[in-house]
Design a protein around this motif. Structure first.
Motif, short mmCIF file in Angstrom:
data_model
loop_
_atom_site.label_atom_id
_atom_site.label_comp_id
_atom_site.label_asym_id
_atom_site.label_seq_id
_atom_site.Cartn_x
_atom_site.Cartn_y
_atom_site.Cartn_z
N PHE A 129 3.97 6.09 -13.20
CA PHE A 129 3.27 5.37 -12.13
C PHE A 129 2.21 4.42 -12.68
O PHE A 129 1.93 3.38 -12.08
N THR A 130 1.64 4.74 -13.84
CA THR A 130 0.62 3.88 -14.44
C THR A 130 1.15 2.48 -14.72
O THR A 130 0.40 1.49 -14.68
N ASN A 172 3.58 6.98 -3.80
CA ASN A 172 4.48 7.54 -4.82
C ASN A 172 3.73 8.24 -5.96
O ASN A 172 4.33 8.95 -6.76
N GLU A 173 2.40 8.03 -6.02
CA GLU A 173 1.63 8.53 -7.15
C GLU A 173 1.74 10.05 -7.31
O GLU A 173 1.88 10.57 -8.43
N LYS A 226 0.64 0.77 -11.25
CA LYS A 226 -0.56 1.05 -10.46
C LYS A 226 -1.56 -0.11 -10.47
O LYS A 226 -2.02 -0.55 -9.41
N ALA A 227 -1.89 -0.61 -11.64
CA ALA A 227 -2.90 -1.68 -11.75
C ALA A 227 -2.41 -2.97 -11.08
O ALA A 227 -3.18 -3.65 -10.39
N LYS A 252 2.75 10.71 -14.30
CA LYS A 252 1.56 9.86 -14.40
C LYS A 252 1.82 8.62 -15.24
O LYS A 252 1.40 7.51 -14.88
N ASN A 269 -0.21 -3.21 -8.67
CA ASN A 269 -0.18 -3.00 -7.22
C ASN A 269 -1.56 -3.14 -6.60
O ASN A 269 -1.74 -3.78 -5.56
N ARG A 270 -2.57 -2.57 -7.24
CA ARG A 270 -3.94 -2.66 -6.73
C ARG A 270 -4.43 -4.11 -6.71
O ARG A 270 -5.10 -4.53 -5.77
N GLU A 323 0.83 -1.22 0.00
CA GLU A 323 0.00 0.00 0.00
C GLU A 323 0.85 1.26 0.00
O GLU A 323 0.41 2.32 -0.45
N THR A 369 3.21 1.81 -1.88
CA THR A 369 3.51 2.16 -3.27
C THR A 369 2.61 3.29 -3.76
O THR A 369 3.02 4.15 -4.55
N MET A 370 1.37 3.30 -3.29
CA MET A 370 0.41 4.32 -3.72
C MET A 370 0.83 5.72 -3.27
O MET A 370 0.39 6.73 -3.84
#
Length: 333
Positions: free
Chosen positions: A165-166, A156-157, A169-170, A162, A172-173, A151, A153-154
């Protein structure tokens, strides 16, 4: 504790077990075997063939967690006397030492066993349900740590481009989602294990009747007390949990503050702290006590520590009495 003629000290490592056997003979016997069930069984058979009286033999080794579990299991299955002793207790009993090796450690453990026969408490494997509960709870702790790690990691957004991080992002979620799903499954497994054991389930219900004691705290209490068989009273458990203050003075020059010891189960201490914070919100008696002591000028942590002790005594009272906690404060005039 009965009288023993043979003392076997064992230094436990991941792959090997170094042993030293002290008998009435002047020369101790030392050796090394593999940390496997086959090797331990063979070692015990060798002792019996050599004429060792197993009912007069005490096995002592450090409690090294998972590495010493197999040894404890085999000794328990053979109905032999053994004691798992904290490593720090053995270390402090040795005095000044220089150098270290597994062979020397095994000899020192054997000497410790011989010198402290009257103080050593024999160990026993907890019930199967408690063993299962312990390993599932350990998996739960690791899963929670993993969730917190992923969590982060989020965070760093807001600092990264953008597009950069993209790319993660997916994934990691999805990882966090799966871990949370695994956490829910582990929680369900813990509830099933407790529900299947009539005694543990009853004890948990008694514990949860105390304001501040929730699901996780009650589970951990059942584990560390081995179903309230490992501690005879609340005072000893309070010491184990690190909530009992001890004096620190010597002569006329050393006059330290009375403090709790850092030698404690930090997880249990943390859970009791959270329980105390909850209790002063929802328990009228402890809430009034907290306010009164604060008005007297007492330090917040001192008052909270006193509340932790009160909660420990409540825990052992409801278990010993086998009745739910009753808050008499609301009946007071």
């Amino acid at each position: 504790m009965k009288n023993y003629t043979n003392f076997i000290g064992i230094d436990v490592a991941k792959l090997t077990l170094d042993y030293c056997m002290i008998t009435p003979n002047p020369q101790p016997e030392q050796g090394q075997i593999l940390n496997t069930q086959k090797s331990v069984d063979k070692f015990l058979k060798t002792l019996k063939k050599a004429g060792c009286q197993m009912n007069e033999t005490l096995f002592v080794f450090e409690n090294t967690g998972i590495y010493s579990s197999l040894l404890a299991l085999v000794l328990s299955e053979n109905k032999l006397d053994y004691a798992q002793v904290p490593a720090l207790e053995i270390k402090r009993s040795l005095g000044i030492t220089r150098g270290k090796s597994d062979k020397v450690d095994a000899k020192e453990i054997a000497n410790y066993a011989r010198r402290n026969t009257d103080k050593i408490a024999l160990s026993a494997l907890p019930e199967l349900s408690l063993q299962q509960l312990k390993i599932v709870f350990a998996e739960r702790e690791k899963t929670i740590a993993a969730i917190k790690s992923f969590e982060r990691t989020m965070e760093n957004e807001m600092y990264l481009n953008k597009k950069v991080f993209t790319s993660v992002k997916a994934i990691n979620r999805q990882t966090v989602k799966q871990l949370k799903k695994q956490l829910a499954a582990l929680d369900d497994r813990i509830k099933i294990l407790i529900r299947e054991d009539e005694i543990l389930y009853k004890q948990q219900q008694l514990l949860k009747s105390i304001p501040g004691i929730g699901e996780i705290t009650s589970v951990y209490l059942l584990m560390v007390t081995k179903g309230f068989t490992a501690f005879t009273n609340g005072r000893k458990f309070a010491c184990y949990s690190g909530v009992v203050p001890f004096e620190h003075t010597s002569g006329t020059s050393v006059k330290g503050k009375t403090r709790v010891s850092h030698l404690a189960d930090k997880k249990m201490k943390s859970l009791l702290h959270m329980a105390a914070l909850t209790a002063i919100k929802y328990d009228p008696e402890l809430k009034a006590y907290y306010r009164r002591k604060k008005e007297e000028g007492k330090h917040t942590m001192l008052v909270l520590n006193n509340i932790k002790c009160k909660m420990v005594y409540r825990i052992f009272v409801v278990i010993a009495r086998e009745t739910s906690f009753v808050n008499l404060h609301k009946f007071a005039a």
